[in-house]
Motif scaffolding. Structure first.
Motif, short mmCIF file in Angstrom:
data_model
loop_
_atom_site.label_atom_id
_atom_site.label_comp_id
_atom_site.label_asym_id
_atom_site.label_seq_id
_atom_site.Cartn_x
_atom_site.Cartn_y
_atom_site.Cartn_z
N TYR A 44 -20.10 15.23 55.89
CA TYR A 44 -20.71 13.91 55.94
C TYR A 44 -22.20 14.00 55.61
CZ TYR A 44 -22.12 9.27 57.36
OH TYR A 44 -22.63 8.00 57.36
N VAL A 45 -22.85 15.02 56.14
CA VAL A 45 -24.29 15.22 55.86
C VAL A 45 -24.47 15.47 54.36
CG1 VAL A 45 -26.24 16.77 56.23
CG2 VAL A 45 -24.83 16.05 58.17
N ARG A 46 -23.61 16.30 53.78
CA ARG A 46 -23.70 16.57 52.34
C ARG A 46 -23.43 15.30 51.53
NH1 ARG A 46 -26.12 18.21 48.05
NH2 ARG A 46 -24.72 18.76 46.34
N ALA A 47 -22.46 14.51 51.93
CA ALA A 47 -22.18 13.26 51.22
C ALA A 47 -23.40 12.35 51.25
CB ALA A 47 -20.96 12.56 51.81
N GLN A 48 -24.08 12.27 52.38
CA GLN A 48 -25.29 11.46 52.48
C GLN A 48 -26.39 12.00 51.56
OE1 GLN A 48 -25.83 8.58 54.23
NE2 GLN A 48 -23.64 8.64 54.61
N GLU A 49 -26.49 13.32 51.47
CA GLU A 49 -27.46 13.95 50.58
C GLU A 49 -27.15 13.61 49.11
OE1 GLU A 49 -29.09 18.13 51.46
OE2 GLU A 49 -27.60 18.46 49.86
N MET A 56 -27.94 6.26 44.93
CA MET A 56 -27.07 5.19 45.38
C MET A 56 -27.72 4.34 46.46
SD MET A 56 -23.34 6.92 45.21
CE MET A 56 -22.57 5.30 45.35
N ASP A 57 -28.76 4.86 47.08
CA ASP A 57 -29.48 4.11 48.11
C ASP A 57 -30.60 3.26 47.50
OD1 ASP A 57 -30.93 6.36 47.40
OD2 ASP A 57 -31.23 7.07 49.44
N ASN A 58 -30.60 3.14 46.16
CA ASN A 58 -31.61 2.33 45.48
C ASN A 58 -31.03 1.07 44.85
OD1 ASN A 58 -33.58 4.20 46.10
ND2 ASN A 58 -33.49 5.22 44.13
N THR A 59 -29.80 0.71 45.20
CA THR A 59 -29.23 -0.50 44.60
C THR A 59 -29.87 -1.74 45.22
OG1 THR A 59 -27.39 -0.58 46.17
CG2 THR A 59 -27.01 0.60 44.09
N ARG A 60 -29.90 -2.79 44.44
CA ARG A 60 -30.59 -4.02 44.85
C ARG A 60 -30.07 -4.58 46.17
NH1 ARG A 60 -29.73 -7.37 40.41
NH2 ARG A 60 -28.04 -8.41 41.49
N GLU A 61 -28.73 -4.52 46.38
CA GLU A 61 -28.15 -5.11 47.58
C GLU A 61 -27.65 -4.06 48.59
OE1 GLU A 61 -26.03 -8.95 47.05
OE2 GLU A 61 -25.93 -8.29 44.96
N SER A 62 -28.07 -2.82 48.42
CA SER A 62 -27.64 -1.73 49.32
C SER A 62 -26.13 -1.72 49.47
CB SER A 62 -28.31 -1.86 50.69
OG SER A 62 -29.71 -1.77 50.58
N ASN A 63 -25.42 -1.77 48.33
CA ASN A 63 -23.97 -1.89 48.37
C ASN A 63 -23.26 -0.82 47.54
OD1 ASN A 63 -24.74 -2.93 45.91
ND2 ASN A 63 -23.71 -4.88 46.15
N GLY A 64 -23.78 0.38 47.60
CA GLY A 64 -23.14 1.50 46.92
C GLY A 64 -22.09 2.15 47.81
N VAL A 65 -21.03 2.66 47.18
CA VAL A 65 -19.97 3.38 47.88
C VAL A 65 -19.74 4.70 47.16
CG1 VAL A 65 -17.53 3.38 48.54
CG2 VAL A 65 -18.84 1.26 48.65
N LEU A 66 -19.73 5.79 47.92
CA LEU A 66 -19.51 7.13 47.36
C LEU A 66 -18.23 7.73 47.92
CD1 LEU A 66 -20.50 9.70 45.82
CD2 LEU A 66 -21.62 10.37 47.98
N ILE A 67 -17.43 8.29 47.01
CA ILE A 67 -16.31 9.14 47.40
C ILE A 67 -16.73 10.55 47.03
CG2 ILE A 67 -13.89 9.72 47.05
CD1 ILE A 67 -13.41 6.74 46.36
N TYR A 68 -16.93 11.37 48.05
CA TYR A 68 -17.39 12.76 47.89
C TYR A 68 -16.22 13.69 48.19
CZ TYR A 68 -19.40 17.20 49.37
OH TYR A 68 -19.67 18.53 49.51
N VAL A 69 -16.00 14.67 47.29
CA VAL A 69 -14.91 15.62 47.48
C VAL A 69 -15.45 17.04 47.35
CG1 VAL A 69 -12.64 16.40 46.68
CG2 VAL A 69 -13.27 13.97 46.46
N ALA A 70 -15.20 17.88 48.37
CA ALA A 70 -15.50 19.31 48.31
C ALA A 70 -14.15 20.02 48.12
CB ALA A 70 -16.19 19.76 49.59
#
Length: 145
Positions: A44-49, A56-70
């Motif tokens: 989870y920490v890595r996904a946030q990184e 993704m934390d720079n979108t106009r409406e703070s509405n980004g979604v990430l699917i992170y896979v290790a």
């Protein structure tokens, strides 16, 4: 299947990009998929990184979604920025995770990712519908680490 390159074929990656394009066509939200071999950090920490590294934390409406896979760790995380996180039902992230996980358990990695993208896209559309002045703020390509 220990290498990121072996996780998805080129055609499967394109199907994922197509699912992102389809989902984003009805919303101002942004969806990204990131795949890497493993992480020494908590996933989870890595996904946030990665979320931050992909801007993704720079979108106009703070509405980004990430699917992170290790891939080698056999772990994944789905997370959203504050704007989407504040408006989705309390169980949304867990129910989306469960859908992805069920496909992954069957070895259907592309299908699981696409199901997660489509679920996120529906929530984004409900809370952040597309407006005429919306632009695609982030790449739709699968990123790799």
């Amino acid at each position: 299947m220990s290498l990121v390159e072996d996780f998805l074929t080129t055609d499967e990656e394109q199907e994922i990009v197509d699912a992102i394009l389809e989902s984003e066509k009805n919303t101002s939200g942004e969806i990204r998929v990131h795949i890497e071999p493993s992480s020494p950090l908590d996933h989870y920490v890595r996904a946030q990184e990665v979320f931050h590294l992909l801007k993704m934390d720079n979108t106009r409406e703070s509405n980004g979604v990430l699917i992170y896979v290790a891939v080698e760790d056999k772990k994944f995380v789905i997370c959203g920025d504050k704007g989407i996180d504040d408006v989705v039902p309390d169980d949304f992230w867990n129910s989306t995770k469960d859908v992805i996980q069920n496909s992954f358990k069957e070895g259907k990695f592309k299908e699981g990712i696409i199901k997660g993208i489509l679920m996120a896209g529906e929530e984004l559309k409900a809370h952040f519908p597309w407006k005429p002045n919306d632009t695609n703020e982030l790449s739709n390509e699968v990123s790799k680490g």
